[in-house]
Design a protein around this motif. Structure first.
Motif, mmCIF file in Angstrom:
data_model
loop_
_atom_site.group_PDB
_atom_site.id
_atom_site.type_symbol
_atom_site.label_atom_id
_atom_site.label_comp_id
_atom_site.label_asym_id
_atom_site.label_seq_id
_atom_site.Cartn_x
_atom_site.Cartn_y
_atom_site.Cartn_z
ATOM 1 N N GLY A 235 0.816 -1.217 0.000
ATOM 2 C CA GLY A 235 0.000 0.000 0.000
ATOM 3 C C GLY A 235 0.843 1.255 0.000
ATOM 4 N N LEU A 236 1.905 1.270 0.808
ATOM 5 C CA LEU A 236 2.763 2.455 0.892
ATOM 6 C C LEU A 236 3.577 2.670 -0.376
ATOM 7 C CD1 LEU A 236 4.087 2.127 4.569
ATOM 8 C CD2 LEU A 236 2.485 3.848 3.692
ATOM 9 N N SER A 237 3.692 1.652 -1.206
ATOM 10 C CA SER A 237 4.475 1.764 -2.445
ATOM 11 C C SER A 237 3.636 2.182 -3.644
ATOM 12 C CB SER A 237 5.151 0.417 -2.755
ATOM 13 O OG SER A 237 6.031 0.063 -1.733
ATOM 14 N N ALA A 238 2.326 2.256 -3.488
ATOM 15 C CA ALA A 238 1.435 2.549 -4.618
ATOM 16 C C ALA A 238 0.959 3.985 -4.553
ATOM 17 C CB ALA A 238 0.233 1.600 -4.605
ATOM 18 N N ASN A 239 0.870 4.631 -5.695
ATOM 19 C CA ASN A 239 0.236 5.942 -5.739
ATOM 20 C C ASN A 239 -0.957 5.880 -6.691
ATOM 21 O OD1 ASN A 239 1.155 6.493 -8.479
ATOM 22 N ND2 ASN A 239 3.174 6.894 -7.597
ATOM 23 N N PHE A 240 -1.834 6.881 -6.572
ATOM 24 C CA PHE A 240 -3.079 6.852 -7.332
ATOM 25 C C PHE A 240 -2.842 6.838 -8.839
ATOM 26 C CE2 PHE A 240 -5.061 8.915 -3.436
ATOM 27 C CZ PHE A 240 -5.628 7.725 -3.015
ATOM 28 N N MET B 199 5.209 5.023 9.474
ATOM 29 C CA MET B 199 4.087 4.886 8.543
ATOM 30 C C MET B 199 3.447 3.503 8.647
ATOM 31 S SD MET B 199 5.276 6.897 5.060
ATOM 32 C CE MET B 199 6.784 5.960 4.851
ATOM 33 N N MET B 200 4.282 2.494 8.721
ATOM 34 C CA MET B 200 3.757 1.134 8.823
ATOM 35 C C MET B 200 2.989 0.940 10.127
ATOM 36 S SD MET B 200 6.742 -1.344 7.288
ATOM 37 C CE MET B 200 6.946 -1.509 5.504
ATOM 38 N N SER B 201 3.487 1.511 11.201
ATOM 39 C CA SER B 201 2.813 1.388 12.495
ATOM 40 C C SER B 201 1.420 1.995 12.450
ATOM 41 C CB SER B 201 3.649 2.052 13.598
ATOM 42 O OG SER B 201 4.916 1.435 13.715
ATOM 43 N N PHE B 202 1.316 3.175 11.840
ATOM 44 C CA PHE B 202 -0.001 3.806 11.702
ATOM 45 C C PHE B 202 -0.931 2.957 10.837
ATOM 46 C CE2 PHE B 202 2.113 7.756 13.116
ATOM 47 C CZ PHE B 202 1.189 8.153 14.063
ATOM 48 N N CYS B 203 -0.383 2.376 9.771
ATOM 49 C CA CYS B 203 -1.199 1.513 8.908
ATOM 50 C C CYS B 203 -1.723 0.310 9.679
ATOM 51 C CB CYS B 203 -0.377 1.036 7.714
ATOM 52 S SG CYS B 203 0.024 2.326 6.516
ATOM 53 N N LEU B 204 -0.858 -0.308 10.490
ATOM 54 C CA LEU B 204 -1.269 -1.475 11.264
ATOM 55 C C LEU B 204 -2.318 -1.094 12.311
ATOM 56 C CD1 LEU B 204 2.202 -3.203 11.809
ATOM 57 C CD2 LEU B 204 0.435 -3.822 10.177
ATOM 58 N N GLY C 88 -2.375 2.107 3.814
ATOM 59 C CA GLY C 88 -1.067 2.448 3.256
ATOM 60 C C GLY C 88 -1.175 3.273 1.991
ATOM 61 N N VAL C 89 -2.121 2.917 1.115
ATOM 62 C CA VAL C 89 -2.332 3.687 -0.114
ATOM 63 C C VAL C 89 -2.720 5.126 0.205
ATOM 64 C CG1 VAL C 89 -3.783 3.913 -2.173
ATOM 65 C CG2 VAL C 89 -2.941 1.663 -1.491
ATOM 66 N N ILE C 90 -3.623 5.302 1.157
ATOM 67 C CA ILE C 90 -4.093 6.645 1.520
ATOM 68 C C ILE C 90 -2.965 7.465 2.133
ATOM 69 C CG2 ILE C 90 -5.638 7.933 3.050
ATOM 70 C CD1 ILE C 90 -7.654 5.625 2.680
ATOM 71 N N ILE C 91 -2.208 6.866 3.064
ATOM 72 C CA ILE C 91 -1.104 7.590 3.699
ATOM 73 C C ILE C 91 -0.043 7.962 2.679
ATOM 74 C CG2 ILE C 91 0.830 7.324 5.303
ATOM 75 C CD1 ILE C 91 -1.003 5.818 7.174
ATOM 76 N N ARG C 92 0.310 7.015 1.817
ATOM 77 C CA ARG C 92 1.345 7.289 0.816
ATOM 78 C C ARG C 92 0.952 8.442 -0.095
ATOM 79 N NH1 ARG C 92 5.613 5.323 -2.471
ATOM 80 N NH2 ARG C 92 5.905 7.007 -3.981
ATOM 81 N N ASN C 93 -0.259 8.397 -0.607
ATOM 82 C CA ASN C 93 -0.678 9.422 -1.561
ATOM 83 C C ASN C 93 -0.936 10.766 -0.895
ATOM 84 O OD1 ASN C 93 -1.162 8.138 -4.438
ATOM 85 N ND2 ASN C 93 -1.709 6.600 -2.925
ATOM 86 N N SER C 94 -1.350 10.756 0.342
ATOM 87 C CA SER C 94 -1.512 12.012 1.075
ATOM 88 C C SER C 94 -0.162 12.682 1.274
ATOM 89 C CB SER C 94 -2.184 11.754 2.431
ATOM 90 O OG SER C 94 -3.474 11.231 2.272
ATOM 91 N N ARG D 261 8.716 13.252 0.120
ATOM 92 C CA ARG D 261 9.323 12.176 -0.659
ATOM 93 C C ARG D 261 9.490 10.940 0.221
ATOM 94 N NH1 ARG D 261 13.985 14.396 -4.811
ATOM 95 N NH2 ARG D 261 12.542 15.374 -6.302
ATOM 96 N N VAL D 262 8.653 9.983 -0.025
ATOM 97 C CA VAL D 262 8.686 8.747 0.747
ATOM 98 C C VAL D 262 9.902 7.918 0.332
ATOM 99 C CG1 VAL D 262 7.448 6.596 1.224
ATOM 100 C CG2 VAL D 262 6.186 8.744 1.012
ATOM 101 N N ALA D 263 10.532 7.259 1.292
ATOM 102 C CA ALA D 263 11.718 6.431 1.016
ATOM 103 C C ALA D 263 11.276 5.074 0.483
ATOM 104 C CB ALA D 263 12.560 6.279 2.280
#
Length: 404
Positions: free
Chosen positions: A80-85, A226-231, A258-264, A272-274
């Motif tokens: 999820g964190l690796s995907a953008n819209f 980020m992962m902790s918040f997703c979990l 994860g998708v929502i957090i990443r794209n936000s 810039r996400v690592a």
């Protein structure tokens, strides 16, 4: 006697399993040539050793399921964190096509299972259990439907058969993906270049990101945050929707979050996400999850599987390979992405989505990235396939009831 491994013992043994897998794949050419995932090699070897130990002195082994489930959630969170819209929109049409291919496989698996059960003279319900219930569905779906079969058809040992079938599929789903990809790569080398060199304006992520921040303490801490918040949010949403029409598996909520957090962060806050740190932590989570899952296999349950059901499963494995080569590969465009998708389809068509991703990683680590495959397979495996499988199972459940 049952030996129970706690969290630290499970993690330590899983790490050893992975190191064994890395060593064997590096040293044994056939494993490397056919792109067999390292966790599958190490985990299956340890499962065989445990089976021998069980046969000698009757000892069983139980591992920490919480660690296994957490690692699975970490992996799907990384997806999820690796995907953008932009990538999600880009993958629209191929995603639908792949979903159609996966749906066709479900119907074929059930037709094969029920049909062969009738030919072999056993209860057709066993054939359905050896179909999409446990193969595309996996252990969770198999366990859920086993009770239904027991109540409706008075099947003896339905749960044990379901778990054994799901285990069989998990193992062979990880084994045949690499050889299928190898066959397709060799076939394409006779003609066009197997690698799709078309320039894409969408940033690649997860397996080989275009933009890579250096993996250091700061990027790791940011990613863990980020992962902790997703979990946390995923677990909360899972509890909130449990028992409602919105109920979904926990990992789906974690992936969505994860998708929502990443794209936000990317599109609103211009952060810039690592991607490289997400890739590393996600791959670690996937490897540990698969190692625990495979070394937990009770292979002696497979040894006791009814001969007729084993025949059905063997046919299902052969059909999966044929289907991936002649249907999935062709429907997805007969290019390099289609090869990676075919290997992935073997993974979750017989086993589970993490097995599919491990198959794809084994291919892309040697032959180059395929961001289309890494987007489509988790999305189809996480969101859509369970819905199609449930609808198909209700239809075939009626067929089995009629045959009874």
């Amino acid at each position: 006697m049952n030996f129970i491994f706690d969290t630290y013992q499970t993690l330590a043994l899983a790490s050893i399993v992975l190191l064994i897998g890395y060593f064997l794949v590096k040293r044994i050419r056939v494993l490397k040539d056919f792109n067999i995932p390292e966790p599958v090699v190490g985990g299956f070897l340890v499962a065989i050793l445990f089976m021998i130990w069980h046969e000698v002195n009757g000892t069983s082994f139980t591992f920490d399921k919480n660690l296994q489930n957490t690692m699975m959630l970490v992996f799907f969170t990384s997806i999820g964190l690796s995907a953008n819209f932009a990538r999600l929109i880009k993958g629209g049409k191929p995603l639908v096509i792949f979903l159609v291919a996966a749906g066709l496989l479900i119907f074929c698996q059930n037709i094969i299972g029920v049909g062969l059960a009738e030919v072999l003279g056993i209860d057709p319900a066993y054939g359905l259990i050896a179909g999409s219930v446990t193969l595309t569905g996996g252990h969770g779906t198999g366990a859920a439907w086993a009770d239904t079969f027991t109540q409706a058809f008075q099947l003896p040992a339905a749960t044990e058969i379901a778990m054994a079938c799901a285990t069989f599929g998990l193992v062979f789903g990880g084994i045949i993906g690499g050889p299928v990809a190898r066959f397709l790569l060799n076939h394409q080398k006779q003609g066009e270049n197997p690698k799709n060199d078309e320039v894409d304006d969408v940033e690649e992520a997860f397996e080989h990101p275009t933009y890579q921040r250096k993996v250091n303490a700061r990027s790791i801490i940011e990613t863990i945050a980020m992962m902790s918040f997703c979990l946390l949010i995923g677990k909360y949403l899972d509890g909130l929707t449990k028992g409602t029409h919105l109920q979904l598996p926990t990992f789906v909520w974690c992936l969505f979050t994860g998708v929502i957090i990443r794209n936000s962060l990317t599109h609103i806050f211009k952060f810039r996400v690592a991607d490289s740190a997400i890739d590393v932590l996600g791959s670690v989570g996937l490897s540990i999850f698969l190692a625990i899952a495979l070394m937990s296999l009770k292979l002696w349950e497979l040894a006791g599987l009814a001969t007729d059901v084993m025949v059905i499963l063997a046919v299902q494995v052969v059909f999966m390979a044929i289907f991936a080569i002649f249907v999935t590969y062709r429907m997805m465009g007969k290019d390099y992405d289609a090869i990676v998708l075919s290997a992935g389809h073997c993974g979750f068509g017989l086993g589970a989505t993490p097995t599919a991703v491990a198959n794809m990683q084994a291919v892309t680590s040697r032959f180059g990235p395929s961001h289309k495959a890494f987007l489509i397979v988790p999305m189809v495996g996480a969101f859509f396939i369970d819905l199609i499988n449930a609808a198909a199972l209700k239809l075939f459940f009626g067929v089995v009831s009629y045959l009874h």
